[in-house]
Design a protein around this motif. Structure first.
Motif, PDB file in Angstrom:
ATOM      1  N   THR A   6       0.852  -0.680  -0.190  1.00 34.17           N
ATOM      2  CA  THR A   6      -0.165  -0.064   0.344  1.00 34.17           C
ATOM      3  C   THR A   6       1.063   1.343  -0.604  1.00 34.17           C
ATOM      4  OG1 THR A   6      -2.027  -1.138   1.586  1.00 34.17           O
ATOM      5  CG2 THR A   6      -1.531   1.873   1.610  1.00 34.17           C
ATOM      6  N   LEU A   7       2.107   1.711   0.520  1.00 33.91           N
ATOM      7  CA  LEU A   7       2.714   2.671   1.115  1.00 33.91           C
ATOM      8  C   LEU A   7       3.645   2.566  -0.242  1.00 33.91           C
ATOM      9  CD1 LEU A   7       3.758   1.615   4.422  1.00 33.91           C
ATOM     10  CD2 LEU A   7       2.163   3.932   4.000  1.00 33.91           C
ATOM     11  N   TYR A   8       3.236   1.597  -1.093  1.00 32.18           N
ATOM     12  CA  TYR A   8       5.042   1.687  -2.607  1.00 32.18           C
ATOM     13  C   TYR A   8       3.665   2.709  -3.460  1.00 32.18           C
ATOM     14  CZ  TYR A   8       7.759  -2.599  -1.234  1.00 32.18           C
ATOM     15  OH  TYR A   8       8.595  -3.434  -0.777  1.00 32.18           O
ATOM     16  N   GLN A   9       2.460   2.059  -3.406  1.00 32.46           N
ATOM     17  CA  GLN A   9       1.582   2.662  -3.720  1.00 32.46           C
ATOM     18  C   GLN A   9       1.722   4.834  -3.539  1.00 32.46           C
ATOM     19  OE1 GLN A   9       0.106   2.340  -6.808  1.00 32.46           O
ATOM     20  NE2 GLN A   9      -0.151   0.008  -7.293  1.00 32.46           N
ATOM     21  N   ALA A  64       7.544   1.247   8.295  1.00 31.68           N
ATOM     22  CA  ALA A  64       6.900   1.500   9.569  1.00 31.68           C
ATOM     23  C   ALA A  64       7.233   2.858  10.188  1.00 31.68           C
ATOM     24  CB  ALA A  64       7.574   1.008  10.380  1.00 31.68           C
ATOM     25  N   VAL A  65       8.673   3.585   9.309  1.00 32.94           N
ATOM     26  CA  VAL A  65       8.776   4.526   9.112  1.00 32.94           C
ATOM     27  C   VAL A  65       7.664   5.818   8.255  1.00 32.94           C
ATOM     28  CG1 VAL A  65      10.185   6.949   8.803  1.00 32.94           C
ATOM     29  CG2 VAL A  65      11.537   4.830  10.403  1.00 32.94           C
ATOM     30  N   VAL A  66       7.886   5.509   7.242  1.00 40.64           N
ATOM     31  CA  VAL A  66       7.272   6.325   6.297  1.00 40.64           C
ATOM     32  C   VAL A  66       5.279   5.456   6.778  1.00 40.64           C
ATOM     33  CG1 VAL A  66       6.070   5.790   3.959  1.00 40.64           C
ATOM     34  CG2 VAL A  66       8.519   5.316   4.162  1.00 40.64           C
ATOM     35  N   ALA A  67       5.116   5.292   7.255  1.00 39.12           N
ATOM     36  CA  ALA A  67       3.662   4.849   7.826  1.00 39.12           C
ATOM     37  C   ALA A  67       3.054   6.074   8.874  1.00 39.12           C
ATOM     38  CB  ALA A  67       3.566   2.782   7.985  1.00 39.12           C
ATOM     39  N   ILE A 112       0.943  -4.840  13.753  1.00 42.47           N
ATOM     40  CA  ILE A 112      -0.156  -4.042  14.198  1.00 42.47           C
ATOM     41  C   ILE A 112       0.129  -2.421  13.612  1.00 42.47           C
ATOM     42  CG2 ILE A 112      -1.068  -6.559  15.093  1.00 42.47           C
ATOM     43  CD1 ILE A 112      -0.484  -5.526  17.722  1.00 42.47           C
ATOM     44  N   LEU A 113       0.876  -2.047  14.898  1.00 42.15           N
ATOM     45  CA  LEU A 113       1.045  -0.446  14.779  1.00 42.15           C
ATOM     46  C   LEU A 113       0.937   0.107  13.490  1.00 42.15           C
ATOM     47  CD1 LEU A 113       1.561   2.300  16.169  1.00 42.15           C
ATOM     48  CD2 LEU A 113       3.648   1.291  16.266  1.00 42.15           C
ATOM     49  N   ILE A 114       2.546  -0.933  12.091  1.00 37.51           N
ATOM     50  CA  ILE A 114       1.830  -0.120  11.323  1.00 37.51           C
ATOM     51  C   ILE A 114       0.453  -0.192  10.276  1.00 37.51           C
ATOM     52  CG2 ILE A 114       2.817  -1.294   8.904  1.00 37.51           C
ATOM     53  CD1 ILE A 114       5.508  -1.657  10.025  1.00 37.51           C
ATOM     54  N   GLU A 115       0.103  -1.651  10.702  1.00 34.21           N
ATOM     55  CA  GLU A 115      -1.106  -1.317   9.721  1.00 34.21           C
ATOM     56  C   GLU A 115      -2.256  -0.329  10.519  1.00 34.21           C
ATOM     57  OE1 GLU A 115      -5.077  -5.030   9.272  1.00 34.21           O
ATOM     58  OE2 GLU A 115      -3.779  -4.678  11.306  1.00 34.21           O
ATOM     59  N   THR A 116      -2.301   0.065  12.105  1.00 38.94           N
ATOM     60  CA  THR A 116      -3.198   1.100  11.965  1.00 38.94           C
ATOM     61  C   THR A 116      -2.698   2.277  11.667  1.00 38.94           C
ATOM     62  OG1 THR A 116      -3.244  -0.051  14.410  1.00 38.94           O
ATOM     63  CG2 THR A 116      -4.383   1.512  14.058  1.00 38.94           C
ATOM     64  N   VAL A 117      -1.653   2.454  11.994  1.00 41.21           N
ATOM     65  CA  VAL A 117      -1.409   3.841  11.285  1.00 41.21           C
ATOM     66  C   VAL A 117      -1.595   3.716   9.572  1.00 41.21           C
ATOM     67  CG1 VAL A 117      -0.135   4.680  13.198  1.00 41.21           C
ATOM     68  CG2 VAL A 117       0.892   3.472  10.817  1.00 41.21           C
ATOM     69  N   THR A 118      -0.731   3.111   8.802  1.00 43.47           N
ATOM     70  CA  THR A 118      -1.296   2.671   7.428  1.00 43.47           C
ATOM     71  C   THR A 118      -3.033   3.068   6.906  1.00 43.47           C
ATOM     72  OG1 THR A 118       0.995   1.921   7.447  1.00 43.47           O
ATOM     73  CG2 THR A 118      -1.055   1.779   5.380  1.00 43.47           C
ATOM     74  N   TYR A 119      -3.650   2.415   7.566  1.00 41.27           N
ATOM     75  CA  TYR A 119      -5.304   2.571   7.129  1.00 41.27           C
ATOM     76  C   TYR A 119      -5.999   3.899   8.162  1.00 41.27           C
ATOM     77  CZ  TYR A 119      -3.339  -1.030   4.715  1.00 41.27           C
ATOM     78  OH  TYR A 119      -3.379  -2.232   3.328  1.00 41.27           O
ATOM     79  N   TRP A 120      -5.463   4.613   8.825  1.00 41.17           N
ATOM     80  CA  TRP A 120      -6.192   5.007  10.099  1.00 41.17           C
ATOM     81  C   TRP A 120      -7.324   6.250   8.909  1.00 41.17           C
ATOM     82  CZ3 TRP A 120      -5.291   4.894  15.232  1.00 41.17           C
ATOM     83  CH2 TRP A 120      -6.365   6.581  15.580  1.00 41.17           C
TER      84      TRP A 120
END
Length: 463
Positions: free
Chosen positions: A113-116, A129-132, A414-422
């Motif tokens: 998702t973050l690649y896009q 993690a940093v980009v998220a 799970i922290l990465i998932e939470t902030v990515t799709y916040w």
């Protein structure tokens, strides 16, 4: 003669526009133009844009994944089953495998998702993690630099220590066999030092594509060793009724602590994905990750179940210690597992190499190949020297692993998932949040009881 007026003559441009005529009137279909940002997102395909000099196939990636997860931790499965019982052990192993696989899946899914979003084609674990965090909610952005250091140094220290422990395991197995046949005492430190040159040569394999055959050989050695072990387990096996089907749930945390660290391979997930020819195949219902972990889970269940049925509460920390040392097949198991661990060293070492090389490559652009191989040699020499200096390093690395793998392997994804799709939401009834709470509970159990077990091992060793 009647003239019917049908409106003004069509302009030249109008003759080329699509029309929808109703009741004698003309309606023109006009599609609004997409913004430049929308067009860029649609046009950008991170997988087609990825440039990898030696990409790995799905099969090669699967081989690496199997080797990363089928480590020496599998030999502790019978004692793990003693904390859960026969049926309880099966159910708990499946539950643990689902949690570990899900966290790896979440990490790669968020990376895609973050690649896009960032128009990047590859990222390391720490970069994801940093980009998220940097692109997530405002409250999380200030933690981005901190989490980068946590992941980078946590992975490096854990896998560097693991490589040292592997060196001790290889030397110990060969030492026991040699002493059995020669009748002479060998110094473990000398045996470890003799491994320096073979390990350096292994570390010189340039990339994961060329390392794939070595991982395949390691899988063959491990399967052969486990095959002989299974033979001993099914010989004179007592009735199932002699072992409890379930054990008190209060003992299950110790089970989870053992199995999570045996299965966990979060450090190799992003390096493997970054080197794939078709990274989109890493995840998915029948993706490389699910295929590999399904096979690994089956082997873990078989060894744990049969080992516990055969030896019960007498099962030792490594099932090979229960085998009759004077018999040739048992000696063969030790040699095969030592060879499997030796071949696995290259894959575990790659995590340290990847982290270290990313940190220094921009400073050495004139002769990168020379610097790269010099760095490999220095790192391997350091792992061997550490093992020579402290051959009893295992419990200490176990403590570091308990701390790092529970955080890096379960809590950070799970922290990465939470902030990515916040901003996108967490589904109906916020089910993603509730799911992450459960995973967080597993992570805390692994952290507390894994650390407790390692501290007890250290105390037994020195007191």
């Amino acid at each position: 003669m009647v003239n019917e007026y049908t409106g003004p003559p069509a302009q030249e441009l109008e003759t080329f526009l699509p029309k929808d005529a109703k009741n004698g009137t003309s309606k023109y279909k006009i599609t609004p133009a997409k913004s430049d940002a929308e067009t860029a997102i649609i046009a950008f395909d991170p997988f087609k844009e990825r440039k990898c000099e030696h990409p790995t196939t799905d099969g090669e990636t699967l081989t690496h994944l199997l080797k990363a997860s089928l480590g020496t931790g599998i030999l502790a499965m019978p004692i793990a089953f003693s904390y859960a019982g026969l049926v309880g052990g099966i159910l708990a192993t499946i539950m643990t495998a689902i949690v570990c696989t899900h966290c790896a899946y979440v990490l790669v899914k968020c990376a895609h998702t973050l690649y896009q979003r960032t128009r990047k084609t590859a990222m390391t674990f720490s970069e994801v993690a940093v980009v998220a965090l940097e692109n997530g909610p405002q409250w999380g952005r200030k933690f981005a630099p901190f989490i980068r250091y946590c992941i980078t140094y946590g992975l490096f220290i854990t896998y560097f220590g693991t490589c040292s422990v592997y060196t001790v395991i290889i030397a110990t197995n060969f030492e026991q066999v040699i002493e059995h046949y020669t009748g002479t005492d060998m110094s473990l430190r000398v045996m470890i030092a003799l491994l320096l040159v073979p390990l350096i040569l292994l570390s010189w394999i340039p990339n994961l594509k060329y390392l794939a055959p070595v991982s395949m050989i390691a899988n063959v050695f491990m399967c052969a060793g486990l095959g002989i072990t299974f033979y001993y387990l099914v010989t004179d096996m007592p009735a199932l009724s002699e072992r409890p089907m379930y054990v008190s749930v209060l003992n299950w945390p110790s089970f989870f602590a053992i199995v999570i660290f045996a299965m966990e391979a979060i450090g190799v997930v992003m390096p493997l994905e970054n080197q794939m020819k078709t990274p989109q195949n890493f995840i998915g219902l029948c993706g490389v990750l699910n295929q590999g972990m399904a096979g690994v889970t089956l082997v873990y269940i078989l060894l744990g179940f049969l080992g516990y049925v055969r030896y019960g509460d007498a099962a030792l920390g490594s099932i090979t210690l229960n085998l009759p040392v004077e018999e040739i097949p048992a000696q063969a198991v030790k040699i095969l597992i030592a060879l499997a661990v030796y071949c696995t060293f290259g894959l575990q070492f790659y995590v340290c190499l990847d982290i270290a090389w990313i940190g220094i490559k921009d400073k050495f652009k004139k002769r990168p190949t020379l610097v790269n191989y010099t760095m490999r040699t220095i790192l391997v020499t350091a792992t061997v020297l550490l093992a020579v200096a402290v051959p009893t390093i295992g419990p200490f690395i176990g403590l570091i692993g308990a701390f790092c793998f529970s955080i890096l392997g379960l809590l950070i994804p799970i922290l990465i998932e939470t902030v990515t799709y916040w901003d996108q939401g967490f589904g109906k009834f916020n089910w993603v949040i509730w799911k992450n709470v459960i995973v967080c509970f597993f992570g805390i159990i692994a952290l507390v009881f894994g650390s407790k077990s390692s501290i007890e091992d250290i105390l037994k060793l020195y007191f």
